[in-house]
Design a protein around this motif. Structure first.
Motif, PDB file in Angstrom:
ATOM      1  N   LYS A 263       0.836  -1.208   0.000  1.00  0.00           N
ATOM      2  CA  LYS A 263       0.000   0.000   0.000  1.00  0.00           C
ATOM      3  C   LYS A 263       0.871   1.259   0.000  1.00  0.00           C
ATOM      4  N   LYS A 264       1.906   1.287   0.825  1.00  0.00           N
ATOM      5  CA  LYS A 264       2.815   2.444   0.867  1.00  0.00           C
ATOM      6  C   LYS A 264       3.442   2.676  -0.507  1.00  0.00           C
ATOM      7  N   LYS A 265       3.899   1.593  -1.128  1.00  0.00           N
ATOM      8  CA  LYS A 265       4.540   1.705  -2.437  1.00  0.00           C
ATOM      9  C   LYS A 265       3.547   2.195  -3.496  1.00  0.00           C
ATOM     10  N   GLU A 266       2.337   1.622  -3.492  1.00  0.00           N
ATOM     11  CA  GLU A 266       1.314   2.028  -4.466  1.00  0.00           C
ATOM     12  C   GLU A 266       0.962   3.504  -4.324  1.00  0.00           C
ATOM     13  N   GLU A 267       0.943   3.997  -3.081  1.00  0.00           N
ATOM     14  CA  GLU A 267       0.565   5.384  -2.830  1.00  0.00           C
ATOM     15  C   GLU A 267       1.751   6.343  -2.934  1.00  0.00           C
ATOM     16  N   GLY A 268       2.948   5.806  -3.173  1.00  0.00           N
ATOM     17  CA  GLY A 268       4.126   6.647  -3.382  1.00  0.00           C
ATOM     18  C   GLY A 268       4.795   7.164  -2.129  1.00  0.00           C
ATOM     19  N   TYR A 269       4.528   6.545  -0.988  1.00  0.00           N
ATOM     20  CA  TYR A 269       5.149   6.978   0.260  1.00  0.00           C
ATOM     21  C   TYR A 269       6.445   6.204   0.497  1.00  0.00           C
ATOM     22  N   PRO A 270       7.467   6.895   0.988  1.00  0.00           N
ATOM     23  CA  PRO A 270       8.741   6.203   1.226  1.00  0.00           C
ATOM     24  C   PRO A 270       8.687   5.333   2.481  1.00  0.00           C
ATOM     25  N   ILE A 271       9.462   4.275   2.456  1.00  0.00           N
ATOM     26  CA  ILE A 271       9.759   3.499   3.664  1.00  0.00           C
ATOM     27  C   ILE A 271      11.281   3.454   3.713  1.00  0.00           C
ATOM     28  N   LEU A 272      11.830   4.144   4.679  1.00  0.00           N
ATOM     29  CA  LEU A 272      13.279   4.209   4.824  1.00  0.00           C
ATOM     30  C   LEU A 272      13.745   3.230   5.880  1.00  0.00           C
ATOM     31  N   VAL A 273      14.920   2.673   5.686  1.00  0.00           N
ATOM     32  CA  VAL A 273      15.524   1.806   6.695  1.00  0.00           C
ATOM     33  C   VAL A 273      16.960   2.242   6.928  1.00  0.00           C
ATOM     34  N   VAL A 274      17.421   1.990   8.142  1.00  0.00           N
ATOM     35  CA  VAL A 274      18.834   2.106   8.461  1.00  0.00           C
ATOM     36  C   VAL A 274      19.327   0.688   8.640  1.00  0.00           C
ATOM     37  N   GLU A 275      20.401   0.385   7.941  1.00  0.00           N
ATOM     38  CA  GLU A 275      20.970  -0.969   7.965  1.00  0.00           C
ATOM     39  C   GLU A 275      22.352  -0.913   8.610  1.00  0.00           C
ATOM     40  N   GLU A 276      22.602  -1.874   9.468  1.00  0.00           N
ATOM     41  CA  GLU A 276      23.923  -2.022  10.069  1.00  0.00           C
ATOM     42  C   GLU A 276      24.272  -3.506  10.071  1.00  0.00           C
ATOM     43  N   ASN A 277      25.422  -3.850   9.547  1.00  0.00           N
ATOM     44  CA  ASN A 277      25.847  -5.255   9.459  1.00  0.00           C
ATOM     45  C   ASN A 277      24.788  -6.138   8.805  1.00  0.00           C
TER      46      ASN A 277
END
Length: 170
Positions: A44-58
């Motif tokens: 749903k987020k992707k279809e509506e154009g909203y970002p989902i950000l992540v911080v990745e470590e290791n």
């Protein structure tokens, strides 16, 4: 490393989200979500154009953030409400600030006028983070939720963004 989430991140996102549901008042929900719930949310987020950000470590997602509509009525189109969640082992190390700053950058780029945060009043760390980033206290709803055998008050903070160059009705 901060980046846009991909579907393979949903397992880590689910763990972080469910920890917040089960162990904190950051989310006014009672039951853990399923991977299918997160897949639907992601789609749903992707279809509506909203970002989902992540911080990745290791090679592990340690925090995520997103935003979505503040309310469903069309005149609210320049206002968004955001969410930031960080793995309990990585809190108070700048991850939430990093995610918030990137969301602010994106919302300004997309010409939103206002970013809203709804925060449980007992979540002092989140309140401090938002105040540090320039969010202003705008109100409180007493007894907005009931969890862990007590009433919860919800406070609202907002950040005035650059906004659209030429806002329009309709």
């Amino acid at each position: 490393m901060i980046r846009e989430a991909v579907e393979n991140d949903l397992g880590n996102i689910l763990e972080i989200f469910n920890d917040a549901i089960i162990n904190t008042t950051a989310i006014y929900d009672y039951k853990a979500h399923t991977i299918d719930d997160r897949k639907q949310w992601y789609k749903k987020k992707k279809e509506e154009g909203y970002p989902i950000l992540v911080v990745e470590e290791n090679n592990k997602v340690i925090g995520f953030a997103t935003y979505g509509p503040f309310r469903a009525w069309p005149a609210y189109k320049y206002t968004v409400e955001h969410s930031i969640y960080v793995d309990g082992k990585y809190r108070n190390k700048g991850t939430g600030t990093l995610l918030a700053k990137e969301l602010i950058r994106i919302t300004n780029e997309r010409e939103y006028a206002t970013m809203v945060a709804g925060i449980d009043e007992s979540n002092k760390k989140s309140i401090q983070l938002h105040e540090k980033l320039g969010f202003k206290y705008t109100g409180r709803i007493d007894k907005a939720g009931f969890k862990f055998g007590k009433w919860l008050n919800l406070v609202f903070y907002q950040l005035e963004l650059e906004g659209p160059k030429n806002p329009i009705d309709g």
